[in-house]
Write a protein that holds these residues in place. Sequence first.
Motif, PDB file in Angstrom:
ATOM      1  N   TYR A 113     -10.147   9.534  -3.286  1.00 13.13           N
ATOM      2  CA  TYR A 113     -10.252  10.826  -2.224  1.00 13.13           C
ATOM      3  C   TYR A 113      -9.706  11.933  -2.851  1.00 13.13           C
ATOM      4  N   PHE A 114      -8.446  11.754  -3.377  1.00 14.68           N
ATOM      5  CA  PHE A 114      -7.859  12.871  -3.879  1.00 14.68           C
ATOM      6  C   PHE A 114      -7.921  13.010  -5.551  1.00 14.68           C
ATOM      7  N   VAL A 115      -9.052  13.034  -5.869  1.00 17.58           N
ATOM      8  CA  VAL A 115      -9.464  13.182  -7.147  1.00 17.58           C
ATOM      9  C   VAL A 115      -8.921  13.943  -8.060  1.00 17.58           C
ATOM     10  N   ASP A 116      -8.729  15.362  -7.477  1.00 25.66           N
ATOM     11  CA  ASP A 116      -8.172  16.470  -8.211  1.00 25.66           C
ATOM     12  C   ASP A 116      -6.687  16.284  -8.492  1.00 25.66           C
ATOM     13  N   SER A 150       1.128  -1.927  14.034  1.00 26.93           N
ATOM     14  CA  SER A 150       0.527  -0.473  13.865  1.00 26.93           C
ATOM     15  C   SER A 150       0.353  -0.174  12.342  1.00 26.93           C
ATOM     16  N   ILE A 151       1.277  -0.557  11.517  1.00 25.55           N
ATOM     17  CA  ILE A 151       1.322  -0.312   9.875  1.00 25.55           C
ATOM     18  C   ILE A 151       0.146  -1.113   9.203  1.00 25.55           C
ATOM     19  N   LEU A 152      -0.240  -2.685   9.851  1.00 21.48           N
ATOM     20  CA  LEU A 152      -1.015  -3.363   9.330  1.00 21.48           C
ATOM     21  C   LEU A 152      -2.471  -2.608   9.720  1.00 21.48           C
ATOM     22  N   ASP A 153      -2.622  -2.225  10.843  1.00 24.42           N
ATOM     23  CA  ASP A 153      -4.017  -1.558  11.417  1.00 24.42           C
ATOM     24  C   ASP A 153      -4.222  -0.440  10.340  1.00 24.42           C
ATOM     25  N   MET A 154      -3.279   0.254  10.182  1.00 18.07           N
ATOM     26  CA  MET A 154      -3.290   1.608   9.252  1.00 18.07           C
ATOM     27  C   MET A 154      -3.727   1.176   7.965  1.00 18.07           C
ATOM     28  N   SER A 155      -2.851   0.166   7.300  1.00 24.10           N
ATOM     29  CA  SER A 155      -3.232  -0.181   6.228  1.00 24.10           C
ATOM     30  C   SER A 155      -4.662  -0.868   5.860  1.00 24.10           C
ATOM     31  N   GLY A 156      -5.248  -1.607   6.793  1.00 25.26           N
ATOM     32  CA  GLY A 156      -6.514  -1.808   6.675  1.00 25.26           C
ATOM     33  C   GLY A 156      -7.385  -0.963   6.572  1.00 25.26           C
ATOM     34  N   VAL A 157      -7.264   0.191   7.149  1.00 31.10           N
ATOM     35  CA  VAL A 157      -8.144   1.480   6.896  1.00 31.10           C
ATOM     36  C   VAL A 157      -8.108   2.298   5.587  1.00 31.10           C
ATOM     37  N   LEU A 158      -6.817   2.389   5.293  1.00 34.71           N
ATOM     38  CA  LEU A 158      -6.493   3.172   3.917  1.00 34.71           C
ATOM     39  C   LEU A 158      -6.446   2.558   2.420  1.00 34.71           C
ATOM     40  N   PHE A 159      -6.158   1.245   2.612  1.00 31.07           N
ATOM     41  CA  PHE A 159      -5.847   0.853   1.334  1.00 31.07           C
ATOM     42  C   PHE A 159      -7.071  -0.392   0.783  1.00 31.07           C
ATOM     43  N   GLU A 160      -7.041  -0.467  -0.339  1.00 35.67           N
ATOM     44  CA  GLU A 160      -8.080  -1.433  -1.019  1.00 35.67           C
ATOM     45  C   GLU A 160      -7.612  -2.917  -1.053  1.00 35.67           C
ATOM     46  N   PHE A 161      -8.422  -3.969  -0.549  1.00 37.09           N
ATOM     47  CA  PHE A 161      -8.065  -5.264  -0.544  1.00 37.09           C
ATOM     48  C   PHE A 161      -8.807  -6.126  -1.764  1.00 37.09           C
ATOM     49  N   GLY A 162      -8.132  -7.049  -2.435  1.00 35.49           N
ATOM     50  CA  GLY A 162      -9.049  -7.541  -3.352  1.00 35.49           C
ATOM     51  C   GLY A 162      -8.222  -7.821  -4.724  1.00 35.49           C
ATOM     52  N   GLU A 163      -8.617  -8.941  -5.585  1.00 34.21           N
ATOM     53  CA  GLU A 163      -7.835  -9.397  -6.608  1.00 34.21           C
ATOM     54  C   GLU A 163      -7.945  -8.379  -7.923  1.00 34.21           C
ATOM     55  N   ASP A 164      -9.186  -7.736  -7.954  1.00 34.46           N
ATOM     56  CA  ASP A 164      -9.501  -6.772  -8.809  1.00 34.46           C
ATOM     57  C   ASP A 164      -9.329  -5.226  -8.421  1.00 34.46           C
ATOM     58  N   LYS A 165      -8.449  -5.071  -7.173  1.00 33.50           N
ATOM     59  CA  LYS A 165      -8.349  -3.711  -6.964  1.00 33.50           C
ATOM     60  C   LYS A 165      -6.845  -3.396  -6.884  1.00 33.50           C
ATOM     61  N   HIS A 166      -6.461  -2.187  -7.067  1.00 35.25           N
ATOM     62  CA  HIS A 166      -5.035  -1.521  -6.553  1.00 35.25           C
ATOM     63  C   HIS A 166      -5.096  -1.174  -5.400  1.00 35.25           C
ATOM     64  N   PHE A 167      -4.270  -1.433  -4.453  1.00 37.68           N
ATOM     65  CA  PHE A 167      -4.038  -0.930  -3.221  1.00 37.68           C
ATOM     66  C   PHE A 167      -4.303   0.626  -3.117  1.00 37.68           C
ATOM     67  N   TRP A 168      -3.937   1.508  -3.961  1.00 38.55           N
ATOM     68  CA  TRP A 168      -3.871   2.948  -4.042  1.00 38.55           C
ATOM     69  C   TRP A 168      -5.579   3.416  -4.263  1.00 38.55           C
ATOM     70  N   ASP A 169      -6.222   2.529  -4.678  1.00 40.21           N
ATOM     71  CA  ASP A 169      -7.733   2.916  -5.057  1.00 40.21           C
ATOM     72  C   ASP A 169      -8.271   4.051  -4.335  1.00 40.21           C
ATOM     73  N   LYS A 170      -8.479   3.723  -2.961  1.00 37.52           N
ATOM     74  CA  LYS A 170      -8.914   4.558  -2.150  1.00 37.52           C
ATOM     75  C   LYS A 170      -8.426   5.725  -1.956  1.00 37.52           C
ATOM     76  N   ILE A 171      -7.139   6.030  -2.175  1.00 33.99           N
ATOM     77  CA  ILE A 171      -6.595   7.320  -2.014  1.00 33.99           C
ATOM     78  C   ILE A 171      -6.785   8.101  -3.340  1.00 33.99           C
ATOM     79  N   GLU A 172      -6.622   7.320  -4.587  1.00 33.08           N
ATOM     80  CA  GLU A 172      -6.998   8.041  -5.721  1.00 33.08           C
ATOM     81  C   GLU A 172      -8.469   8.537  -5.909  1.00 33.08           C
TER      82      GLU A 172
END
Length: 215
Positions: free
Chosen positions: A97-100, A73-95
């Motif tokens: 979205y919550f830009v303010d 369940s955590i893996l499925d959720m992580s695949g949606v919420l987080f960034e994957f890739g060598e030049d990415k920080h996992f939190w990038d999508k969250i940042e």
Amino acid sequence: FTIKYSFNDILREEPLGEDPNDFVNKIEFEVYLTDIHGKLSDVIAKGQISQILFGLAIDHGYPIFEVMDASESILDMSGVLFEFGEDKHFWDKIEDYFVDEIPTNYTICYLEYLEILPNYRGKGIGKKIIKSMMERFYDSCGLWVVKGFPIQHSGVIQRTAFENLDEWDQKMDYNSFEKDFEKSQYKLFHYFQQLGFQNPFDMNYFIAQPFQVLE
């Protein structure tokens, strides 16, 4: 009503990080009827939170993506919420979205499930439970996640055909739930949106910072 929380922590000889679950607290809870003297009686709701300690993993140099593999369940959720890739920080999508008001606490509380017995549904108890949990874990969770998938349509429930269920599942009376998938999903989506959750990355996964719900 009273909520009782419980989780286990094994004192280990080996260093932290031998297992991805070293960075996940599986917190079970039960909601009891309570009299004016504080005496607990019947359980009317129960559920589980996965508190995922990404910040602790980062500080210990443990691979974030291995923490995500702690459970299906955590893996499925992580695949949606987080960034994957060598030049990415996992939190990038969250940042992005919550830009303010970007959450700086990397600990996530994932409400795996919440079940309320039939006689106590439709009375606003579920919303009170969720808000109470957010208050108790206010500084312990930078982001809350819930999955908007109707439990009566889950594979486990459907495979049993509502038979051979344990005592709690029999009390839940899944057979009385809305049988139309789209209707039940719409109701659940509306429920979470009313609370202050949004689903920017996938229609099934809703996210919110604690203050967004408590306000």
